[in-house]
Design an enzyme around this catalytic site. Structure first.
Site, PDB file in Angstrom:
ATOM      1  N   CYS A  42      39.250  35.966  50.222  1.00 28.31           N
ATOM      2  CA  CYS A  42      38.859  36.174  51.624  1.00 28.31           C
ATOM      3  C   CYS A  42      38.744  34.808  52.283  1.00 28.31           C
ATOM      4  O   CYS A  42      39.317  33.830  51.775  1.00 28.31           O
ATOM      5  CB  CYS A  42      37.573  36.996  51.727  1.00 28.31           C
ATOM      6  SG  CYS A  42      36.109  36.218  51.007  1.00 28.31           S
ATOM      7  N   CYS A  57      31.306  36.612  51.055  1.00 24.04           N
ATOM      8  CA  CYS A  57      30.964  37.993  51.440  1.00 24.04           C
ATOM      9  C   CYS A  57      31.880  39.025  50.762  1.00 24.04           C
ATOM     10  O   CYS A  57      31.449  39.741  49.855  1.00 24.04           O
ATOM     11  CB  CYS A  57      31.030  38.173  52.952  1.00 24.04           C
ATOM     12  SG  CYS A  57      29.883  37.116  53.865  1.00 24.04           S
ATOM     13  N   ARG A  58      33.140  39.112  51.203  1.00 23.42           N
ATOM     14  CA  ARG A  58      34.017  40.199  50.749  1.00 23.42           C
ATOM     15  C   ARG A  58      34.608  39.987  49.360  1.00 23.42           C
ATOM     16  O   ARG A  58      34.551  40.892  48.512  1.00 23.42           O
ATOM     17  CB  ARG A  58      35.152  40.410  51.760  1.00 23.42           C
ATOM     18  CG  ARG A  58      34.692  40.987  53.077  1.00 23.42           C
ATOM     19  CD  ARG A  58      35.745  40.851  54.146  1.00 23.42           C
ATOM     20  NE  ARG A  58      35.992  39.446  54.471  1.00 23.42           N
ATOM     21  CZ  ARG A  58      36.940  38.996  55.290  1.00 23.42           C
ATOM     22  NH1 ARG A  58      37.764  39.867  55.847  1.00 23.42           N
ATOM     23  NH2 ARG A  58      37.066  37.710  55.538  1.00 23.42           N
ATOM     24  N   SER A  59      35.214  38.806  49.114  1.00 22.16           N
ATOM     25  CA  SER A  59      35.873  38.653  47.805  1.00 22.16           C
ATOM     26  C   SER A  59      34.883  38.612  46.623  1.00 22.16           C
ATOM     27  O   SER A  59      35.227  39.113  45.548  1.00 22.16           O
ATOM     28  CB  SER A  59      36.857  37.469  47.776  1.00 22.16           C
ATOM     29  OG  SER A  59      36.238  36.252  48.065  1.00 22.16           O
ATOM     30  N   ASN A  84      34.776  33.225  50.705  1.00 20.21           N
ATOM     31  CA  ASN A  84      34.448  33.517  49.294  1.00 20.21           C
ATOM     32  C   ASN A  84      32.931  33.654  49.082  1.00 20.21           C
ATOM     33  O   ASN A  84      32.405  33.285  48.039  1.00 20.21           O
ATOM     34  CB  ASN A  84      35.046  32.463  48.337  1.00 20.21           C
ATOM     35  CG  ASN A  84      35.005  32.840  46.862  1.00 20.21           C
ATOM     36  OD1 ASN A  84      34.956  31.968  45.999  1.00 20.21           O
ATOM     37  ND2 ASN A  84      35.010  34.122  46.542  1.00 20.21           N
ATOM     38  N   ASP A 135      35.605  41.642  58.359  1.00 17.87           N
ATOM     39  CA  ASP A 135      34.707  40.535  58.008  1.00 17.87           C
ATOM     40  C   ASP A 135      33.279  40.891  58.426  1.00 17.87           C
ATOM     41  O   ASP A 135      33.010  41.076  59.614  1.00 17.87           O
ATOM     42  CB  ASP A 135      35.208  39.294  58.758  1.00 17.87           C
ATOM     43  CG  ASP A 135      34.372  38.060  58.475  1.00 17.87           C
ATOM     44  OD1 ASP A 135      33.306  38.187  57.826  1.00 17.87           O
ATOM     45  OD2 ASP A 135      34.785  36.981  58.903  1.00 17.87           O
TER      46      ASP A 135
HETATM   47  P1  4NP Z   1      34.072  36.224  53.807  1.00 14.77           P
HETATM   48  O1  4NP Z   1      33.123  36.127  55.116  1.00 14.77           O
HETATM   49  O2  4NP Z   1      35.397  35.640  54.200  1.00 14.77           O
HETATM   50  O3  4NP Z   1      34.122  37.671  53.525  1.00 14.77           O
HETATM   51  O4  4NP Z   1      33.371  35.396  52.724  1.00 14.77           O
HETATM   52  C1  4NP Z   1      32.869  34.940  55.804  1.00 14.77           C
HETATM   53  C2  4NP Z   1      32.024  34.003  55.275  1.00 14.77           C
HETATM   54  C3  4NP Z   1      31.738  32.841  55.989  1.00 14.77           C
HETATM   55  C4  4NP Z   1      32.312  32.646  57.238  1.00 14.77           C
HETATM   56  C5  4NP Z   1      33.176  33.600  57.770  1.00 14.77           C
HETATM   57  C6  4NP Z   1      33.463  34.744  57.045  1.00 14.77           C
HETATM   58  N1  4NP Z   1      32.007  31.468  57.978  1.00 14.77           N
HETATM   59  O5  4NP Z   1      32.425  31.394  59.149  1.00 14.77           O
HETATM   60  O6  4NP Z   1      31.325  30.574  57.447  1.00 14.77           O
END
Ligand code: 4NP
Length: 158
Positions: A7, A12-14, A10, A121
């Site tokens: 994702c 939240c989702r992955s 790294n 997201d």
């Molecule tokens: P992920 O979510 O891609 O599912 O881990 C996010 C985590 C952090 C951020 C954006 C999306 N960020 O902007 O820091």
């Protein structure tokens, strides 16, 4: 067989996909090495977001040993299956790949369920966005488990 979930951050989702798919693979007795990574460097070395940890824990899955790392070119050689959470993740990986060599990344819901859509997201959302994310990823992971158990994605034996 090595499977990598990707994702943006790294955190939240992955990590959810990593923990859920490890659980699903173990339940089905599949011998699969699972990993996760982010296309960004923003959270390298951090544990998963506390909301992903909480949602997974509610479903009996422990994400706390995971640490974020950035997706890199070597992952195209190291993993037999690379699964992105959204189209933006896929575009960034394809840009790094730069051509036809190595493992081609796929979109989770497209590859597992034939549904051409992203895992949204949840980063700026509330807990319910993380619970929704869990349910979507769980459905994808179960379908991926079924697909891999069928053997059609097995890497060629060397
Ligand atoms: P992920 O979510 O891609 O599912 O881990 C996010 C985590 C952090 C951020 C954006 C999306 N960020 O902007 O820091």
């Amino acid at each position: 067989m090595r499977v990598l979930f990707v994702c943006l951050g790294n955190i939240c989702r992955s990590p959810l996909a990593h923990g859920i798919f490890e659980h699903v693979a173990a339940e089905r007795g599949l011998d699969i090495e699972v990993g996760s990574a982010g296309t960004s460097h923003w959270h390298i070395g951090e544990p998963p977001d506390y909301r992903s940890i909480a949602v997974a824990a509610r479903h009996g899955i422990d994400l706390t040993p995971q640490r974020a790392r950035q997706f890199c070119a070597a992952d195209f050689e190291r993993f037999d299956l690379i699964i992105g959470m959204d189209r933006s993740n896929l575009m960034k990986m394809e840009r790094l790949r730069g051509g036809p060599g190595g493992t081609q990344p796929h979109l989770l819901l497209e590859y597992a369920l034939g549904e051409d859509r992203d895992v949204p997201d949840p980063y700026c959302g509330e807990m319910d966005a993380f619970e929704a994310c869990y349910r979507i990823i769980r459905a994808g992971a179960e379908a991926l488990g079924t697909r891999l158990a069928s053997g059609i994605d097995n890497p060629p034996r060397s």
